[in-house]
Write a protein that holds these residues in place. Structure first.
Motif, short mmCIF file in Angstrom:
data_model
loop_
_atom_site.label_atom_id
_atom_site.label_comp_id
_atom_site.label_asym_id
_atom_site.label_seq_id
_atom_site.Cartn_x
_atom_site.Cartn_y
_atom_site.Cartn_z
N THR A 102 0.82 -1.21 0.00
CA THR A 102 0.00 0.00 0.00
C THR A 102 0.86 1.27 0.00
O THR A 102 0.32 2.37 0.13
N LYS A 103 2.20 1.07 -0.09
CA LYS A 103 3.14 2.20 -0.12
C LYS A 103 3.05 3.05 1.15
O LYS A 103 3.16 4.27 1.13
N ILE A 104 2.84 2.35 2.28
CA ILE A 104 2.85 2.98 3.60
C ILE A 104 4.19 2.61 4.26
O ILE A 104 4.65 1.48 4.11
N ARG A 173 -1.14 9.01 8.44
CA ARG A 173 -2.13 9.83 7.75
C ARG A 173 -2.28 9.39 6.30
O ARG A 173 -1.47 8.62 5.79
N GLY A 174 -3.26 9.94 5.64
CA GLY A 174 -3.37 9.75 4.19
C GLY A 174 -4.23 8.58 3.79
O GLY A 174 -4.96 7.99 4.59
N ARG A 175 -4.11 8.22 2.50
CA ARG A 175 -4.96 7.21 1.89
C ARG A 175 -4.10 6.16 1.21
O ARG A 175 -2.92 6.37 0.94
N TYR A 176 -4.71 5.02 0.93
CA TYR A 176 -4.05 3.97 0.15
C TYR A 176 -5.04 3.43 -0.87
O TYR A 176 -6.25 3.58 -0.72
N GLY A 177 -4.49 2.80 -1.89
CA GLY A 177 -5.33 2.32 -2.98
C GLY A 177 -5.81 0.89 -2.77
O GLY A 177 -5.50 0.24 -1.77
#
Length: 377
Positions: A102-104, A173-177
């Motif tokens: 998820t690029k976290i 924080r933020g979003r994932y695809g």
């Protein structure tokens, strides 16, 4: 360590009556460890944990923070009901890979699993080998054990979670695809594994000796895999090294008890059920765990814990305390081994500092929660 313990027995340093009593107490616990290892390895091979992490990714609805909360919940449930080693060995690689895909940044997820593997292991006897040893002394049912430990167990989950959020709130924080979904090779094995866990988990807290349902579950899954996927059954799934280490530690510490260890530690351990007395024992347990390991620390100090509250305080020390040195808990070493296989490097200096902060904050609060939660004025 096993050779050292065997040598103590052969040389007469460990008396045979003491060894017989030790074996009667610990062999069922070691058998439970073997059975649960087989169960969790086969459940993992059936892809159940992958399906769970896929579902977590869906439930996260693209929110990194919500995803992390689900990882916290998964780490707690896995530790409480399946043991801290399950979280370290099986949950860690899945949530780290989930973060990578998820690029976290994966470090917050990796630290969540190792911290919760240790600190969430106060809730039930099956959560930690030290708890199973203590349960025998306390003569409590699993629910009775949970009633004694619920308050410090809650601190052991909430305080580390808060500290992790404070340290990594920018990364969370933020979003994932949308994530790819794992397709299980054999849905029959997947359903059977899930059903086995659904039956096993309540059985482990029913009051039946835990080795019985664990062994039955292991036999059932082995028979099922023999029929449908025999290649998954291998001797390497058995925890040979941890078993040898644990058996050796039991024998060596029992030898030391036979030669005055209890008397030597009594002045440092103190007596009494007052808040300062309980805190003193917990701190000693935590310090001993980080110098040596949590299992010998518990065994060495167990005779000094002469009441349920003192035994609970010792468990707080040896379960919450092993967040500082890498060798304080076998789960931490197993966790690090899994991270290395994923090419994720951890700086031990930062690990030690962060763990020390967590222990300094969480341990006194857990002892206070124990004291207040059990009717102390």
């Amino acid at each position: 360590m096993l050779l050292a313990g065997t040598a103590c027995l052969a040389a007469g340093l460990l008396p045979w009556p003491a060894f017989g009593e030790l074996a009667g107490r610990t062999v069922p616990i070691l058998a439970f460890v073997v059975a649960m290892t087989v169960v969790t390895e086969l459940v993992d091979d059936a892809a159940l944990f992958h399906v769970v992490t896929d579902r977590i990714a869906v439930l996260g609805r693209g929110s990194v923070f919500l995803l992390w909360l689900f990882v916290l919940a998964l780490s707690f449930v896995a530790t409480a009901f399946l043991s801290l080693d399950t979280t370290a060995v099986l949950v860690t690689p899945m949530v780290v890979l989930l973060a990578v895909h998820t690029k976290i940044p994966p470090l917050p997820f990796a630290l969540t699993t190792v911290w919760l593997a240790n600190t969430a292991s106060l809730f039930l006897p099956v959560s930690n080998l030290t708890n199973l040893l203590a349960q025998g002394n306390l003569s409590l049912s699993p629910l009775g054990f949970a009633q004694l430990m619920w308050a410090p167990a809650a601190v052991g989950v909430l305080v580390p979670a808060l500290l992790l959020w404070l340290a990594f709130h920018r990364d969370l924080r933020g979003r994932y695809g949308k994530q790819p979904v794992h397709m299980p090779r054999d849905r029959t094995l997947l359903r059977a594994s899930g059903g086995t866990l659904l039956v096993l988990l309540p059985a482990l807290v029913s009051g039946i000796p835990v080795v019985v349902p664990a062994a039955l579950a292991a036999v059932f899954l082995v028979a099922l895999f023999l029929r449908r996927r025999p290649g998954s059954l291998r001797w390497s799934m058995l925890p040979w090294r941890p078993l040898m280490l644990t058996a050796g530690l039991f024998m060596v510490v029992e030898t030391l008890h036979s030669h005055g260890l209890t008397e030597a530690l009594a002045p440092a351990a103190g007596t009494g059920d007052s808040l300062p007395d309980l805190l003193r024992l917990a701190v000693l347990g935590a310090g001993s765990a980080n110098v040596a390991n949590n299992l010998p620390a518990y065994l060495a100090l167990e005779p000094a814990a002469g009441s349920p509250l003192r035994l609970a305080a010792l468990l707080i020390g040896v379960n919450l305390g092993p967040l500082i040195s890498p060798w304080a808990s076998l789960a931490t070493l197993l966790w690090h081994e899994r991270l290395q296989s994923l090419n994720l490097r951890v700086r031990w200096g930062g690990f030690v500092v962060a763990g020390a902060v967590a222990v300094v904050v969480a341990l006194p609060l857990a002892v206070l929660a124990l004291w207040l939660g059990n009717g102390m004025p």
